[in-house]
Design an enzyme around this catalytic site. Structure first.
Site, PDB file in Angstrom:
ATOM      1  N   ASP A 229      -2.704   2.532  -6.205  1.00  0.00           N
ATOM      2  CA  ASP A 229      -1.722   2.614  -5.126  1.00  0.00           C
ATOM      3  C   ASP A 229      -1.655   1.397  -4.216  1.00  0.00           C
ATOM      4  O   ASP A 229      -0.968   1.434  -3.193  1.00  0.00           O
ATOM      5  CB  ASP A 229      -1.982   3.865  -4.280  1.00  0.00           C
ATOM      6  CG  ASP A 229      -3.353   3.851  -3.624  1.00  0.00           C
ATOM      7  OD1 ASP A 229      -4.222   3.077  -4.067  1.00  0.00           O
ATOM      8  OD2 ASP A 229      -3.555   4.610  -2.658  1.00  0.00           O
ATOM      9  N   GLU A 230      -2.331   0.311  -4.554  1.00  0.00           N
ATOM     10  CA  GLU A 230      -2.220  -0.877  -3.711  1.00  0.00           C
ATOM     11  C   GLU A 230      -2.463  -2.144  -4.524  1.00  0.00           C
ATOM     12  O   GLU A 230      -3.164  -2.131  -5.531  1.00  0.00           O
ATOM     13  CB  GLU A 230      -3.158  -0.821  -2.505  1.00  0.00           C
ATOM     14  CG  GLU A 230      -4.628  -0.773  -2.843  1.00  0.00           C
ATOM     15  CD  GLU A 230      -5.519  -0.816  -1.599  1.00  0.00           C
ATOM     16  OE1 GLU A 230      -5.219  -1.591  -0.659  1.00  0.00           O
ATOM     17  OE2 GLU A 230      -6.528  -0.085  -1.583  1.00  0.00           O
TER      18      GLU A 230
ATOM     19  N   ASP B 222       0.858  -1.181   0.000  1.00  0.00           N
ATOM     20  CA  ASP B 222       0.000   0.000   0.000  1.00  0.00           C
ATOM     21  C   ASP B 222       0.897   1.235   0.000  1.00  0.00           C
ATOM     22  O   ASP B 222       1.670   1.452   0.935  1.00  0.00           O
ATOM     23  CB  ASP B 222      -0.895  -0.017   1.252  1.00  0.00           C
ATOM     24  CG  ASP B 222      -2.031   0.984   1.169  1.00  0.00           C
ATOM     25  OD1 ASP B 222      -2.173   1.632   0.116  1.00  0.00           O
ATOM     26  OD2 ASP B 222      -2.770   1.125   2.162  1.00  0.00           O
TER      27      ASP B 222
END
Length: 367
Positions: free
Chosen positions: A108-109, A14
């Site tokens: 983003d993860e 993350d």
């Protein structure tokens, strides 16, 4: 009878305050300052907040006006998704150096299954550390990681040592850790479910574990079995490199609240046209049409209808939306309207979950 399931080594990566961190990376003058990505006006919404801004209580999905009130010195910058996608692709390439089993959740993860990996490294913890260092070297950004036996626990673990840290929960640590956790930290337990659990005397994982499957199904429906199993460390969802799109949506926030249903239909016509465009571009159709309404008091309501056939045309979508709009009176003026299509024609039947499993019989592997 207990059944043994194979141990998997799952990493959840993350990125830390991703959008805001990219903006600070690209503009050194913003570093160390409270920053919000998104709109600053009365109708604006915060898409991401830097850690400097979070100290003041600024959070994503908060209105720009509220964020400004909490932090008068807050700096707003507009979103730049092309740039975020560019950086995200660089990060994805790093993931693929270690495994092809990469399941992106957003820019983003992502989840990575490194049980068998391209580096032949038996330690998922070491792999996560290597990946975080490579991301920092390649992009200049910090990432946090959670490492454990399944996706559910790995995602929870990635939050523990944020920012710029990681946490490993080995097989024997999982259940004791989950027992101590507040249920609001469980991935999948939102505000409404949390409050219901609290009312039922369920505050921690241990409280949740003490409830029978029958009790949980009676109070939480189909989700009851999910809660019953995850608190015991059981979550059999695999890392899926090509995630099937579950829904497609478009929405619009109005500059001024609207209360006239005629005006609402005009706006919904435009939104339905955008949904049609996205469906055609993705070569998809769906059976379930959902109308999203956010009122002036920020309460959110959804109304859905499932059709016997797949639809993708604006006219058919709009017919259903009109029915949903007029099925009950509006309680307040409206600030946002949205339309989503789900139950898409790209979905395949779900694999049957193996539920009667005990973590006690899982093999201990190096993490």
């Amino acid at each position: 009878m207990l059944h043994e399931i194979p141990i998997r080594k799952i990493i959840h990566i993350d990125m830390d305050a991703f959008y805001a961190s990219v903006e600070q990376l690209d503009n050194p003058e913003l570093r160390g300052k409270p920053l919000a990505v998104g709109g600053s006006g009365q109708r604006g919404v915060v898409a991401a907040a830097s850690y400097e801004a979070r100290k003041f209580g600024v959070r994503s999905a908060m209105s720009g006006a509220m964020a400004r009130k909490l932090c008068p010195e807050l700096i707003f910058v507009k979103t730049n998704f092309d740039r975020y996608k560019e950086v995200s692709k660089q990060i994805r390439k790093i993931f693929l150096e270690y495994t092809d089993l990469v399941e992106p959740l957003s820019l983003d993860e992502a989840y990575l299954d490194v049980t068998e990996n391209k580096k032949g490294n038996p330690s998922a913890s070491m792999i996560a550390e290597e990946i975080r260092k490579k991301i920092k070297k390649k992009t200049g950004l910090n990432a946090s990681a959670g490492i454990s036996i399944n996706k559910f626990v790995a995602k929870i673990a990635s939050d523990i040592n944020k920012p710029n840290g990681q946490k490993t929960l080995s097989p024997e640590e999982v259940v004791p850790f989950l027992e101590t956790l507040d249920v609001k930290k469980f991935y999948g337990v939102g505000k409404v479910t949390k409050e219901k659990m609290y009312r039922l005397g369920i505050y921690t994982g241990k409280d949740l574990k003490g409830k029978s499957l029958e009790f949980l199904e009676e109070n939480f429906g189909k989700s009851g079995a999910f809660y019953h199993n995850v608190v015991r460390g059981i979550h059999n969802s695999k890392v899926k490199p090509s995630r099937t799109q579950k829904s497609l949506a478009a929405e619009h926030t109005f500059f001024e609240n609207i209360s006239s249903e005629i005006f609402m239909m005009e706006r919904l016509d435009e939104i339905a046209a955008e949904v049609e465009k996205r469906l055609h571009k993705s070569k998809l159709a769906g059976k379930t049409v959902t109308l999203k309404i956010k009122y002036s008091d920020f309460t959110l309501q959804t109304r859905s209808k499932t059709l016997p056939l797949f639809v993708a045309s604006k006219e058919l979508i709009l017919d259903v939306v009109k029915e949903l709009l007029f099925q009950e009176r509006m309680k307040e003026s409206v600030r946002l309207l949205g339309i989503s299509i789900s139950n898409l024609n790209n979905e395949t039947p779900k694999e049957k979950d193996v539920l009667k499993v005990s973590i006690d019989v899982q093999l201990k592997l190096e993490f």
